[in-house]
Design a protein around this motif. Structure first.
Motif, mmCIF file in Angstrom:
data_model
loop_
_atom_site.group_PDB
_atom_site.id
_atom_site.type_symbol
_atom_site.label_atom_id
_atom_site.label_comp_id
_atom_site.label_asym_id
_atom_site.label_seq_id
_atom_site.Cartn_x
_atom_site.Cartn_y
_atom_site.Cartn_z
ATOM 1 N N TYR A 46 16.190 4.904 -12.793
ATOM 2 C CA TYR A 46 15.493 3.992 -12.011
ATOM 3 C C TYR A 46 16.124 2.630 -12.466
ATOM 4 O O TYR A 46 15.788 1.661 -11.961
ATOM 5 N N HIS A 47 16.897 2.705 -13.438
ATOM 6 C CA HIS A 47 17.389 1.135 -13.990
ATOM 7 C C HIS A 47 18.387 0.822 -12.978
ATOM 8 O O HIS A 47 19.158 1.380 -12.361
ATOM 9 N N ASN A 48 17.873 -0.574 -12.641
ATOM 10 C CA ASN A 48 18.529 -1.438 -11.628
ATOM 11 C C ASN A 48 18.286 -0.772 -10.128
ATOM 12 O O ASN A 48 19.089 -1.015 -9.143
ATOM 13 N N ALA A 49 17.507 0.080 -10.171
ATOM 14 C CA ALA A 49 17.257 0.749 -8.828
ATOM 15 C C ALA A 49 16.550 -0.281 -7.882
ATOM 16 O O ALA A 49 15.701 -1.232 -8.584
ATOM 17 N N VAL A 50 16.540 -0.362 -6.598
ATOM 18 C CA VAL A 50 15.848 -1.304 -5.769
ATOM 19 C C VAL A 50 14.833 -0.637 -4.813
ATOM 20 O O VAL A 50 15.143 0.482 -4.382
ATOM 21 N N SER A 51 13.599 -1.041 -5.121
ATOM 22 C CA SER A 51 12.426 -0.409 -4.280
ATOM 23 C C SER A 51 12.429 -1.496 -2.998
ATOM 24 O O SER A 51 12.208 -2.673 -3.187
ATOM 25 N N LEU A 52 12.114 -0.842 -1.929
ATOM 26 C CA LEU A 52 12.270 -1.671 -0.654
ATOM 27 C C LEU A 52 10.984 -1.210 0.279
ATOM 28 O O LEU A 52 10.549 -0.277 0.155
ATOM 29 N N ALA A 53 10.453 -2.029 1.040
ATOM 30 C CA ALA A 53 9.263 -1.868 2.181
ATOM 31 C C ALA A 53 9.993 -2.596 3.030
ATOM 32 O O ALA A 53 10.017 -3.830 3.038
ATOM 33 N N LEU A 54 10.419 -2.164 4.183
ATOM 34 C CA LEU A 54 10.765 -2.889 5.325
ATOM 35 C C LEU A 54 10.386 -2.415 6.548
ATOM 36 O O LEU A 54 10.115 -1.250 6.928
ATOM 37 N N CYS A 55 10.763 -3.283 7.629
ATOM 38 C CA CYS A 55 10.580 -2.807 9.245
ATOM 39 C C CYS A 55 11.536 -2.777 9.955
ATOM 40 O O CYS A 55 11.792 -3.923 10.442
ATOM 41 N N PRO A 56 12.368 -1.941 10.079
ATOM 42 C CA PRO A 56 13.456 -1.716 10.700
ATOM 43 C C PRO A 56 13.359 -1.587 12.085
ATOM 44 O O PRO A 56 12.214 -1.111 12.465
ATOM 45 N N PRO A 57 14.418 -2.245 12.961
ATOM 46 C CA PRO A 57 14.106 -1.789 14.512
ATOM 47 C C PRO A 57 14.122 -0.405 14.811
ATOM 48 O O PRO A 57 14.642 0.288 14.126
ATOM 49 N N ALA A 58 13.154 0.067 15.792
ATOM 50 C CA ALA A 58 13.183 1.363 16.091
ATOM 51 C C ALA A 58 14.431 2.160 16.315
ATOM 52 O O ALA A 58 15.268 1.681 16.879
ATOM 53 N N GLY A 59 14.496 3.450 15.614
ATOM 54 C CA GLY A 59 15.872 4.069 16.031
ATOM 55 C C GLY A 59 16.852 3.722 14.794
ATOM 56 O O GLY A 59 17.877 4.513 14.943
ATOM 57 N N THR A 60 16.624 2.671 14.121
ATOM 58 C CA THR A 60 17.640 2.683 13.191
ATOM 59 C C THR A 60 17.776 3.842 11.823
ATOM 60 O O THR A 60 16.612 4.212 11.390
ATOM 61 N N MET A 61 18.778 4.327 11.603
ATOM 62 C CA MET A 61 18.936 5.267 10.509
ATOM 63 C C MET A 61 18.907 4.505 9.122
ATOM 64 O O MET A 61 20.299 4.601 8.684
ATOM 65 N N ILE A 62 18.008 4.081 8.581
ATOM 66 C CA ILE A 62 18.139 3.021 7.545
ATOM 67 C C ILE A 62 18.648 3.781 6.234
ATOM 68 O O ILE A 62 19.418 3.315 5.348
ATOM 69 N N THR A 122 6.186 6.280 5.367
ATOM 70 C CA THR A 122 6.218 5.062 6.389
ATOM 71 C C THR A 122 4.397 4.805 6.378
ATOM 72 O O THR A 122 3.823 5.540 6.192
ATOM 73 N N ASP A 123 4.413 3.595 6.589
ATOM 74 C CA ASP A 123 3.084 3.149 7.369
ATOM 75 C C ASP A 123 3.223 2.346 8.719
ATOM 76 O O ASP A 123 4.091 1.681 9.082
ATOM 77 N N GLN A 124 1.981 2.540 9.233
ATOM 78 C CA GLN A 124 1.862 1.758 10.467
ATOM 79 C C GLN A 124 1.564 0.208 10.365
ATOM 80 O O GLN A 124 0.406 0.379 9.834
ATOM 81 N N THR A 125 2.131 -0.791 10.535
ATOM 82 C CA THR A 125 1.512 -2.034 10.561
ATOM 83 C C THR A 125 1.964 -2.893 11.781
ATOM 84 O O THR A 125 2.275 -2.209 12.657
ATOM 85 N N LYS A 126 1.205 -3.872 11.791
ATOM 86 C CA LYS A 126 1.383 -4.527 13.053
ATOM 87 C C LYS A 126 2.600 -5.078 13.523
ATOM 88 O O LYS A 126 3.114 -5.396 14.786
ATOM 89 N N ASP A 127 3.727 -5.245 12.466
ATOM 90 C CA ASP A 127 4.857 -5.521 12.996
ATOM 91 C C ASP A 127 5.856 -4.084 13.233
ATOM 92 O O ASP A 127 7.199 -4.294 13.452
ATOM 93 N N GLY A 128 5.080 -3.056 13.310
ATOM 94 C CA GLY A 128 5.901 -1.900 13.601
ATOM 95 C C GLY A 128 5.910 -0.784 12.223
ATOM 96 O O GLY A 128 4.851 -0.881 11.835
ATOM 97 N N VAL A 129 6.854 0.019 12.337
ATOM 98 C CA VAL A 129 6.745 1.243 11.418
ATOM 99 C C VAL A 129 7.474 0.699 10.151
ATOM 100 O O VAL A 129 8.540 0.106 9.866
ATOM 101 N N GLN A 130 6.601 0.479 9.074
ATOM 102 C CA GLN A 130 7.357 0.081 7.754
ATOM 103 C C GLN A 130 7.600 1.466 6.820
ATOM 104 O O GLN A 130 7.027 2.344 6.614
ATOM 105 N N VAL A 131 8.946 1.155 6.383
ATOM 106 C CA VAL A 131 9.424 2.168 5.568
ATOM 107 C C VAL A 131 9.629 1.834 4.046
ATOM 108 O O VAL A 131 9.784 0.810 3.829
ATOM 109 N N ARG A 132 9.344 2.857 3.372
ATOM 110 C CA ARG A 132 9.372 2.528 1.976
ATOM 111 C C ARG A 132 10.189 3.528 1.265
ATOM 112 O O ARG A 132 10.300 4.664 1.514
#
Lengths: 330, 244
Positions: A238-254, A272-282
């Motif tokens: 995990y050294h220099n790994a990047v943790s992300l939580a983001l809400c991409p547009p639907a259908g994006t293969m992030i 994933t989590d359901q938020t007001k901005d859409g689906v949040q991917v962690r």
């Protein structure tokens, strides 16, 4: 080469008779500790941490090898070593029927401190461990946190240059742990480079990051790592790994997009989590060894205009390294 | 050699008084000593100004009371883990052993000294041979020391105060019975006289009897002193064996 305060020379302890092989609890451990160092002595339960400390402090006789404290050999001059070491045994055993003041007086007495010198030494140890409020209560009635502080006060009453603490925070609540760590840090700073050498054993990894300048990891009685905590963490996947939580547009293969970045080894999906901005991917993006991927990832995010809630670069996870080092050894 | 002995002595002696042990022991010891002396021993009825009935019961009183003073000396250290604390302080093993033993012995001596009203009583009622009484006290004190040394040695080998107590009481019983007439007679029936004498010579009863009557024999003193020395040396060996 600075002076060393503690030196272990192939220190070995075998329990049971030598004819039947017995159990090799500590297997030729050697290292040195210089003034100003706070050495975290790590290992799973049963790895030989306590046994090693018991030999260095002169409680257990080594099967072979020896340890030197301030230049004195513990097998030749155990009393000389005991004079120079402050030791907190595992679980901090104390005379429960005494009060902290009576107990500290006894320790000062055994250590040859008399009269005004004893009083000054006790006052200073009491002040540093904040025991003023409970000096006249029997130790029996004190909370675990206070008992541990009495154990620490006992270890520092003669202002030793070498402190050996066996699991000083074990069994304490988070606040008490924090207090004890602050105390250890404060003691480590005293005297700077000409100061103390502190060895503390623990199996709590955050403790090593919080207080230690160096970490020695042992498994099955042998040293498997001896490094600065930061270097140890750099061994983590995990050294220099990047943790992300983001809400991409639907259908994006992030995940696919992230995997395409050069230097990325894999992407860990944390759901994933359901938020007001859409689906949040962690997720956590793990780099190949030695790669720095954070700039590429932020570049990608900017280019695609993804909405990012959190982005954090990990420094590494010690528990991960610890598990690697202490389990896969044959 | 005896480094740390005085510090350990002070701690242990204060330790007796910081728990109810000291008070319970002293009260029970004094009550029993009184009952044995006046009720069973018939101090008044005998019409003699001496402390024979008082001293006669000491060996039996010590059989179950004094082991209680010694049982915690080391067992408690093993049980609570403070042995590690003690043995990583800069003191010698001999110092720790002597400090503890002497504290227990001093405490037993203090309890014995508190029986002084018995001595006052006989002096008020008559004119006893105070030299003989002093000899009796010396003998009693030596015997208490021997029991404590046995107890300290037994305590060094276990975590359990109960086990230490039982082992000590059984050992003391052995040392008492070695000179008890029915036992001596039993051996006399079949064993050669030299063996019977050897067994009887280990008896606290015969060793103490002379002193309780006012005769301090160097051989009796040497017996108790040797027994204490042997037990305390064993104590050191047991502690060393438990360490490794």
């Amino acid at each position: 080469m600075p002076e060393t305060l503690v030196r272990l020379d192939a220190l070995t302890k075998r329990y049971g008779s030598s004819r039947t092989a017995g159990i090799l609890a500590v297997d030729h451990i050697s290292f040195e500790v210089a003034p100003g160092e706070v050495l975290g002595f790590l290992g799973p339960n049963g790895a030989g941490k306590s046994t090693t400390m018991k030999m260095v402090t002169g409680y257990l006789p080594p099967t072979s090898g020896t340890a030197h404290v301030c230049g004195l050999d513990v097998t030749r001059d155990p009393i000389g070593v005991k004079e120079r070491v402050g030791y907190l045994p595992e679980g901090s055993p104390l005379y429960a029927e005494m009060t902290p003041l009576q107990f500290l007086r006894f320790v000062a007495d055994v250590r040859g401190l008399k009269g005004a010198a004893a009083k000054a030494a006790i006052d200073s140890a009491v002040a540093r461990t904040h025991l003023e409020g409970v000096l006249h209560q029997t130790i029996d009635t004190l909370s675990k946190g206070f008992k541990r502080r009495v154990g620490l006060a006992q270890a520092i009453v003669h202002t030793p240059r070498v402190l050996i603490l066996d699991e000083p925070t074990d069994g304490l609540d988070p606040n008490q742990k924090h207090e004890v760590r602050q105390l250890i840090r404060a003691m480590a700073r005293e005297g700077g480079e000409a100061g103390k050498a502190i060895i503390l054993s623990t199996h709590i990894l955050e403790e090593v990051e919080a207080v230690c300048t160096r970490a020695v990891i042992i498994a099955k009685g042998r040293i498997v790592a001896d490094e600065r905590p930061a270097a140890l963490m750099a061994r983590s996947r995990y050294h220099n790994a990047v943790s992300l939580a983001l809400c991409p547009p639907a259908g994006t293969m992030i995940f696919d997009e992230l995997r395409k970045i050069p230097g990325v080894r894999e992407v860990e999906d944390h759901g994933t989590d359901q938020t007001k901005d859409g689906v949040q991917v962690r997720c956590t993006v793990i780099p190949k060894k030695g790669s720095l991927i954070a700039p590429e990832i932020s570049h990608l995010i900017k280019a695609r205009s993804w909405q990012v809630d959190t982005m954090r670069v990990e420094s590494g996870r010690l528990d991960d390294v610890f598990r690697d080092l202490t389990t896969d050894k044959a | 050699m005896l480094r740390g002995a005085t510090a350990v002595f002070r701690r242990e002696l204060a330790g007796y008084f910081s728990t109810p042990v000291a008070y319970v022991f002293i009260v029970i010891f004094l009550i029993l000593a009184g009952v044995f002396t006046f009720q069973i021993g018939g101090l008044y009825e005998r019409g003699q100004a001496d402390l024979q009935p008082f001293f006669a019961f000491h060996p039996w009183l010590y059989l179950f009371l004094v082991p209680a003073l010694a049982m915690r000396l080391w067992a408690e250290e093993h049980k609570s883990g403070t042995i590690e604390l003690l043995m990583t302080l800069p003191l010698s093993r001999a110092g720790a052993i002597m400090g503890k033993f002497m504290a227990a012995w001093a405490f037993a001596g203090a309890a014995l000294a508190l029986t002084f009203p018995v001595w006052v009583t006989v002096n008020v009622l008559g004119s006893p041979d105070n030299g003989a009484i002093l000899a009796g006290y010396v003998g009693s004190f030596l015997m208490a020391g021997a029991v404590l040394a046995l107890g300290s040695c037994a305590s060094a080998g276990t975590k359990s105060q109960v086990i230490a107590f039982i082992i000590t009481a059984v050992l003391v019983l052995g040392f008492l019975l070695a000179g008890f007439s029915p036992v001596v007679d039993f051996f006399r029936g079949w064993a050669p006289p030299s063996v019977v004498d050897a067994i009887a010579s280990f008896s606290f009863l015969t060793r103490f009897e002379g002193m309780s009557k006012g005769v301090i024999d160097a051989r009796d003193v040497a017996f108790f002193a040797t027994l204490m020395g042997v037990c305390l040396a064993m104590n050191a060996i047991i502690l060393e064996a438990k360490r490794a």
